[in-house]
Structures are given as C-alpha cells and as structure tokens.
Design an enzyme around this catalytic site. Structure first.
Site, mmCIF file in Angstrom:
data_model
loop_
_atom_site.group_PDB
_atom_site.id
_atom_site.type_symbol
_atom_site.label_atom_id
_atom_site.label_comp_id
_atom_site.label_asym_id
_atom_site.label_seq_id
_atom_site.Cartn_x
_atom_site.Cartn_y
_atom_site.Cartn_z
ATOM 1 N N LYS A 1 -6.954 -0.686 12.176
ATOM 2 C CA LYS A 1 -6.998 -1.692 11.121
ATOM 3 C C LYS A 1 -7.991 -1.231 10.044
ATOM 4 C CE LYS A 1 -4.061 -4.918 12.367
ATOM 5 N NZ LYS A 1 -3.020 -5.420 11.445
ATOM 6 N N ARG B 1 -11.485 -2.056 14.810
ATOM 7 C CA ARG B 1 -11.927 -3.422 15.082
ATOM 8 C C ARG B 1 -12.294 -3.646 16.536
ATOM 9 N NH1 ARG B 1 -7.862 -7.007 11.229
ATOM 10 N NH2 ARG B 1 -9.083 -6.765 9.312
ATOM 11 N N GLY C 1 -3.546 -2.614 3.404
ATOM 12 C CA GLY C 1 -2.528 -1.865 4.121
ATOM 13 C C GLY C 1 -1.173 -2.532 4.029
ATOM 14 N N ASP D 1 -4.637 -10.168 14.062
ATOM 15 C CA ASP D 1 -5.763 -10.287 13.134
ATOM 16 C C ASP D 1 -6.816 -11.286 13.594
ATOM 17 O OD1 ASP D 1 -4.858 -8.405 11.291
ATOM 18 O OD2 ASP D 1 -3.619 -9.876 10.245
ATOM 19 N N LYS E 1 -1.585 -14.533 3.350
ATOM 20 C CA LYS E 1 -1.568 -13.214 2.715
ATOM 21 C C LYS E 1 -0.235 -12.503 2.927
ATOM 22 C CE LYS E 1 -4.521 -9.961 4.050
ATOM 23 N NZ LYS E 1 -5.608 -8.946 4.084
ATOM 24 N N SER E 2 0.302 -12.589 4.143
ATOM 25 C CA SER E 2 1.572 -11.930 4.436
ATOM 26 C C SER E 2 2.694 -12.472 3.553
ATOM 27 C CB SER E 2 1.938 -12.121 5.911
ATOM 28 O OG SER E 2 1.016 -11.477 6.760
#
Length: 445
Positions: free
Chosen positions: A355, A359, A101, A328, A28-29
């Site tokens: 987050k 979390r 985000g 994460d 994803k990054s």
C-alpha cells in the site's frame, strides 16, 4: 506534490466523550470511478458529494488533460462532459497522480483502450508501489508500456492499443484495481472481456459501469470468487452520481467513538456495500455498539446512518477471506484491538505490504511505540489487547494518511498523548479530518 511540503506534526490527547453528528467525505473509490467513467461517457455526468481530497483532484486533472471537460460547479458538486469510449487525446504533459494508486491504476486501464501515448507519474510513495500487476494484463490486451524502473514502477509511458483485444484474465491477487483496469480497457475491445478473481473484491466498477449503460454479468466462481464478463464497445451515457460517505474514512471516528468511554456519535450517509463492510462486521463481533438506520441507495450503492457508542471490546480472530472487504481498515482495527481485552488475530494481510507504505510493519510499529504488545507472524498481525493503551509514542507515518489518522484516533483514548510526525498526507483522502473530529470533542494540539 504533497511530499515537497514541510512536515505537519500533531498530538492527540486523552479526550472526554465524543458527541455529535457528522458526515465524512464522499467515498474515494466512487469519486475516482465517477470522474473516469464520466470522461469515457457521451454527454454530461453530474456528480454530487465528490471527495475533494488531493487524490481525487489529481484524477480530475488527469481526465481534463486527456480531453474531457471537467469542472467544479459548487461545494463537492462537479460536472463532466465525456469524450466517449476510446476517445481520449494525448496529454501535453505527464499525468501526475500524486499519492493515488487507485486513480493512477484505473486511469491506466482507461488509457490502454485509446490509441494515444500518456506518461504516468506520482510522488515518491506512489513511485515505490508495484505496477507490474496492472501492466501485465494491459499488455495482453495490446497496450505497450515502457518504464525505466524495476518492476514496471512509475514513471512509465503507456501506449494505448489501436485495436484492443478482449481477454479472459485471472487476477493473481484479490484486487479491485487490477479488475477495474482490465474492465476499463475492455470497454474499447470487441467481444467479451472476462475477469476471474478467487476472492471477491470491491465491485464499485461493475455497479457504476451498469449505471452508465454497459452490459456486464457477474457470476459466482468457486467458494468466494467471482467471474465478471463485460461486453465491449458500448456507448456509455453520462449519468448523475451521488457519492455516498466513505466507509474507510468513517472508520476513524467510528473506532475513536468506540474506544473513548461514554461517546455517542452518528455518522450519516455511509456506504454499506457488502464488499466494504468487513470492519463493521468485525467490530460488532468484538462487542461494538453500532446501529444502522435510514438505509437507502443510489447508482447501485447502498448507504445508511450509523450510531456508534463507547463499548468494551474483546479480542477476536479475523479470517483471511475478509481482507478484500476491509483492506484499508486494518490499521484502525488494530487500534480497536489494542483497547480490547484479549488477543486479536488478523490473518492474510499480505496486501498491506504494497500500500502507500508497508502497512503491516507500520501498524506494528505504531502500536509498539505506544506500549502495545504486537507480533507479525508471516502475513498475520497479532495484537495483545489489555483494555488500555499506554501511549506516549511518536508515530512515523511514512507519508501514509491512514497511519496518521489511526494514530490520532488511538491518542484520544490512550493514557499518554500520541504524536504523529506528519499529518500533511491526511489531505489526500480526508481534508477535514482534524476539524471534524474536534467538533465531535477530540483534543489535538
């Protein structure tokens, strides 16, 4: 937006051994950054293996709204024709980033260097998350930000700087998002923009900036930190990007295979950037059987094939300086800790509180409702592993995809089934999670 959908509950049941080979979605990054830097480059960028989850699709839509030509050319294959540094156009409507985000904050940095006005918005979860940490350095660089919410939260309007200023900025917390926003804004500024971080965070932006032709220098800073210096006003050139499989997504089948006895699975093309491998390091310390092979790389990002087998795990202490490399993955690490023998202490988890949900509290609640002894001491999470998890609980996901997938992984090995109240948000990062796990032998219902 996703939060308008009806809840999608799902139950995970004790499964037989998991077997097979799988490739989890693209990182994803990397996917966000490839789209954004492709939009800021001159010429064509071809991206293969892009994560086609909701978060990344929203970033693609935002880049299109800002004037770049972004098109899907095949399965996970995309092409971007960029507008050049500082070349964004004022969008006709607010940029809606949904639950993302990362996409929102990086795009804020990119927009801050163009003389335009853009409104940033997201779903209820993203609207609750802090943006002041991004806004502060961008305002120092000449951008102007207006938010009607306390703490600079979304929705907010950002007016990019006509003459951006290079700055030297010390990040208040280890955050690749803060660092990346400053560097992306710094592309439009003359001279050198410098970011100093006390703890090294993910360096995907630095590696990809180099791949697109920027001049960027990274130096050690103190015991664990880094000093990153970017030369402004480069002409970025479009470049091919192969997106490796996301290690944060690979964490869920990896931990599931470790805790379901007799499992033996392989995960292909998983990114092995050393600033993203904290979970694998920790699991190996716990006694996990994780072997890597076929190591290679693209655009500065290494990747490998992992073989993961069911293992008897033991409790360990995880130092706070490891947090940036696995921020994460603590939710699913807590699942592994619950099945381990002995106490696992995870230290320095304050960033988990800001987050998609809190979390830290949500992880503790997920374990408690399934019969696991867990304690929060300040910013530390302490899990008392007993070698098994009673299960039988219903987990509140709080619109958080990682809570949902962690709880489902736990249910595959717990004594009684584990139910999650809503799996809809899994689509933000791992749309194929449930069917992929079922192909490996997971039992959901």
């Amino acid at each position: 937006m996703t939060d308008s959908n009806q809840p999608m509950p799902l139950q995970a049941r004790k499964s037989g051994a998991l077997h097979g080979t799988a490739r989890v979605p693209g990182d994803k990054s990397i996917s966000h950054r490839a789209l954004i830097l492709g939009a800021l480059a001159v010429g064509e960028t071809r991206i293969s293996g892009l994560l086609e989850g909701e978060d990344v699709i929203n970033t693609a839509k935002a880049m299109r709204a800002l004037g770049a030509k972004v098109e899907r050319t095949g399965d996970c294959e995309w092409r971007v024709h960029g507008v050049g540094v500082a070349g964004f156009a004022t969008p006709e409507a607010p940029l809606d980033f949904g639950n993302s985000g990362t996409g929102c904050r990086l795009a804020m940095g990119a927009v801050a260097g163009s003389p335009i006005v853009a409104t940033f918005d997201g779903d209820a979860s993203l609207r609750s998350r802090p943006m002041r940490r991004i806004v502060d350095p961008l305002e120092l660089m000449g951008a102007k930000v207006v938010s009607s919410s306390e703490g600079g939260r979304l929705p907010l309007a950002l007016q990019g700087a006509r003459d951006p200023l290079p700055i030297l900025y010390r990040t208040p917390v280890p955050s690749a998002q803060i660092k990346s926003a400053v560097l992306l804004a710094g592309l439009s500024a003359p001279g050198i923009t410098t970011v100093i971080e006390a703890e090294a965070s993910r360096d995907h932006t630095e590696l990809m900036l180099q791949h697109f032709g920027a001049t960027i220098v990274t130096e050690a800073e103190g015991a664990h930190g880094r000093k990153i210096s970017l030369t402004g006003q480069p002409e970025l050139r479009g470049a091919p990007v192969v997106v490796p499989a996301d290690p944060s997504s690979a964490a869920f089948p990896m931990v599931a295979a470790l805790v379901v006895p007799g499992s033996d699975i392989e995960l292909t093309d998983v990114m092995t950037n050393p600033l993203r491998t904290g979970l694998i390091t920790t699991l190996r310390e716990m006694g996990a059987s994780i072997e890597d092979s076929d190591v290679r790389g693209d655009a500065g990002e290494p990747m490998a094939r992992f073989r993961v087998r069911g293992s008897k795990l033991k409790g360990v202490e995880v130092p706070p300086e490891r947090a940036p490399s696995m921020i994460d993955e603590y939710l699913v690490l807590a699942v592994a800790a619950a099945f381990a023998e002995g106490t696992t202490v995870m230290r320095g988890l304050h960033e988990l509180r800001v987050k998609e949900s809190d979390r830290l509290e949500a992880t503790a609640a997920m374990l408690r409702v399934n019969g696991v002894a867990v304690e929060i001491a300040g910013d530390d999470l302490i899990v008392e592993g007993k070698g098994h998890v009673p299960g039988g609980g219903v987990v509140a996901t709080h619109m958080d995809h990682r809570i949902a997938m962690s709880a489902l992984a736990m249910g595959l090995a717990s004594d009684k089934p584990v139910t999650v109240d809503d799996t809809a948000f899994i689509a933000t990062s791992f749309p194929d999670f449930v069917p992929m796990m079922q192909r490996l032998g997971a039992e959901f219902g």
